[in-house]
Write an enzyme that holds these catalytic residues in place. Structure first.
Site, PDB file in Angstrom:
ATOM      1  N   LYS A  31       0.863  -1.198   0.079  1.00 55.17           N
ATOM      2  CA  LYS A  31      -0.249   0.050   0.000  1.00 55.17           C
ATOM      3  C   LYS A  31       0.879   1.182   0.001  1.00 55.17           C
ATOM      4  O   LYS A  31       2.181   1.087   0.586  1.00 55.17           O
ATOM      5  CB  LYS A  31      -0.751   0.078   1.375  1.00 55.17           C
ATOM      6  CG  LYS A  31      -2.042   1.028   1.093  1.00 55.17           C
ATOM      7  CD  LYS A  31      -3.175   0.210   0.419  1.00 55.17           C
ATOM      8  CE  LYS A  31      -4.576   0.800   0.362  1.00 55.17           C
ATOM      9  NZ  LYS A  31      -5.613   0.097   0.114  1.00 55.17           N
TER      10      LYS A  31
HETATM   11  N1  GLU Z   1      -7.317   0.191  -3.081  1.00 52.18           N
HETATM   12  C1  GLU Z   1      -7.954  -1.019  -3.492  1.00 52.18           C
HETATM   13  C2  GLU Z   1      -8.138  -2.057  -2.310  1.00 52.18           C
HETATM   14  O1  GLU Z   1      -7.833  -1.608  -1.019  1.00 52.18           O
HETATM   15  C3  GLU Z   1      -7.735  -1.531  -4.777  1.00 52.18           C
HETATM   16  C4  GLU Z   1      -6.231  -2.002  -4.728  1.00 52.18           C
HETATM   17  C5  GLU Z   1      -5.581  -2.708  -6.061  1.00 52.18           C
HETATM   18  O2  GLU Z   1      -6.400  -2.771  -6.936  1.00 52.18           O
HETATM   19  O3  GLU Z   1      -4.471  -3.163  -6.098  1.00 52.18           O
HETATM   20  O4  GLU Z   1      -8.183  -3.088  -2.345  1.00 52.18           O
END
Ligand code: GLU
Length: 426
Positions: free
Chosen positions: A115
């Site tokens: 993240k």
């Molecule tokens: N931000 C989204 C999540 O928390 C998508 C992450 C992604 O598509 O890599 O799942």
């Protein structure tokens, strides 16, 4: 044994990060998982913190702080979104990165977890300031990302435009177009059909399943959604199309409530014209706090983490909670809701639709062959419903576990197995 020199201290002081540790411990106490695997997964593999000097429109300079936390890559390249929000700190990003590892493993994707985040209020930036910030952040983390290393995506405060800038910057720096470095891009530049709505759709696919197991028919069900951004809005549209009565929604400004059901399309039009729900005519104004305690069949918190805690968990009157956001319930709240027989569909299952379609996008970018929307939708539905069934069956088999413990167990068992095969655990 965990090391005690602790690169984890700035992480542990964050309550959301603590929450993920408590959750891992809870699962470890209920289900047989190798303790070394659990300890390894408590901390991220790598934390990259960068400072990002940005030229503002008035020619002054502001320096922002950003992080990319790469939690685990046992199952494949790191994968997870980038958040722009004033509340971002390294502990929050690390907690979210670990949830990505568990989510991607649960969904059986060949991806690890990561993240990123920048501590900034994007609403206070002009479009060109946002672009300069995004491009500089991409440059700073550039050496650590790539379609086969770590693949960012949108999250709170970022969108397909942000991803287009990231992809363009990374491509310029590498000398050729690399669309697969990020997902959630606009369709014109390598994005997938159906990605925008994917998280919200996934929320509703799992909601349908949860309503079914609780014996509530769709046309009798009422729903309150906290958050009317990318996730909450698409969840409302999809739920409405299935005949579920959406009685309340909210954004940062306020909540709106109409027990007869909101006209979802009118709410969507209102927010696109007014940028906020405030003043919406066909409903009563309520607070976000009031929305969380409405007497509804389903409550879907689709905004930020830690909105239901030991303070307000006992006020929840919903029969089912579907976690559209990451980490909306604190560990203590989770235990109180279990006591009160609320069925909680956990984040790593409920909001997995986004990363599932990110995975589809990544695959499409690698082979340069693009799918039709109906293919994306039906494959997404299949993965989400099968995953729900797998978690539900595990929960029933193992002495009626709660769904979070069951989902985490399925996820951790896959990780444990892969770590053993790779020689990372014994
Ligand atoms: N931000 C989204 C999540 O928390 C998508 C992450 C992604 O598509 O890599 O799942």
């Amino acid at each position: 044994m965990e090391a005690n020199h602790s690169p984890s201290d700035p992480l542990r002081s964050n309550p959301f990060f603590q929450n993920t540790l408590s959750m891992l411990e809870r699962v470890g106490s209920k289900v047989q998982i190798n303790p070394n695997v659990l300890d390894t997964l408590k901390l991220p593999r790598r934390i990259i913190t960068v400072s990002i000097p940005v030229r503002m429109d008035d020619n002054s300079q502001m320096i922002f702080t950003g992080h990319r936390v790469q939690h685990n890559q046992t199952l494949g390249p790191f994968k997870g979104g980038i958040r722009f929000h004033p509340q971002v700190d390294v502990g929050e990003v690390a907690a979210l990165a670990s949830l990505m590892t568990f989510k991607n493993s649960l969904l059986n994707l060949p991806l690890g977890g990561a993240k990123g985040g920048v501590s900034v209020d994007p609403a206070k930036l002009s479009m060109s300031e946002k672009e300069r910030l995004t491009r500089r952040f991409t440059r700073e983390i550039g050496p650590f990302i790539g379609h086969d290393k770590d693949i960012p995506a949108p999250d709170v405060g970022t969108d397909s435009q942000t991803m287009a800038w990231m992809m363009d910057t990374y491509s310029l720096d590498s000398g050729f177009s690399q669309t697969g470095v990020v997902t959630g891009k606009p369709i014109e530049v390598g994005g997938s059909k159906g990605r925008d709505a994917a998280t919200g759709l996934g929320v509703v696919f799992t909601m349908e399943k949860a309503l079914h197991v609780r014996g509530i028919s769709l046309d009798k069900a009422t729903l309150a959604i906290q958050g009317f951004g990318k996730v909450g809005m698409h969840a409302a549209i999809e739920a409405d199309s299935l005949g579920i009565k959406v009685v309340a929604v909210s954004d940062v400004s306020c909540g709106i409530y109409n027990p007869e059901g909101l006209n979802v399309q009118k709410v969507v039009n209102y927010i696109s014209e007014n940028r906020s729900l405030k003043g919406y005519p066909e409903a009563a104004e309520i607070t976000n706090e009031e929305l969380l305690s409405l007497k509804v069949d389903v409550l879907a918190p689709c905004a930020l983490e830690s909105v239901i805690t030991s303070e307000n968990a006992a006020d929840v009157q919903a029969n089912i909670i579907v976690e559209g956001a990451n980490g909306p319930l604190s560990h203590e709240a989770d235990l109180i809701l279990q006591e009160n027989n609320v069925l909680v569909v956990p984040d790593i299952l409920a909001n997995g639709g986004g990363v599932v379609v990110s995975y589809f996008e990544w695959v499409q970018d690698i082979v340069w062959l693009f799918w039709e929307e109906h293919e994306v939708r039906s494959k997404l539905k299949q993965i989400m419903t099968q995953c729900f069934d797998k978690v539900w069956d595990f929960a029933q088999k193992e002495k009626s576990l709660d769904l979070r413990t069951a989902a985490m167990s399925v996820s951790l068992k896959r990780l444990e197995h892969a770590m053993k095969l790779r020689g990372q655990a014994w």
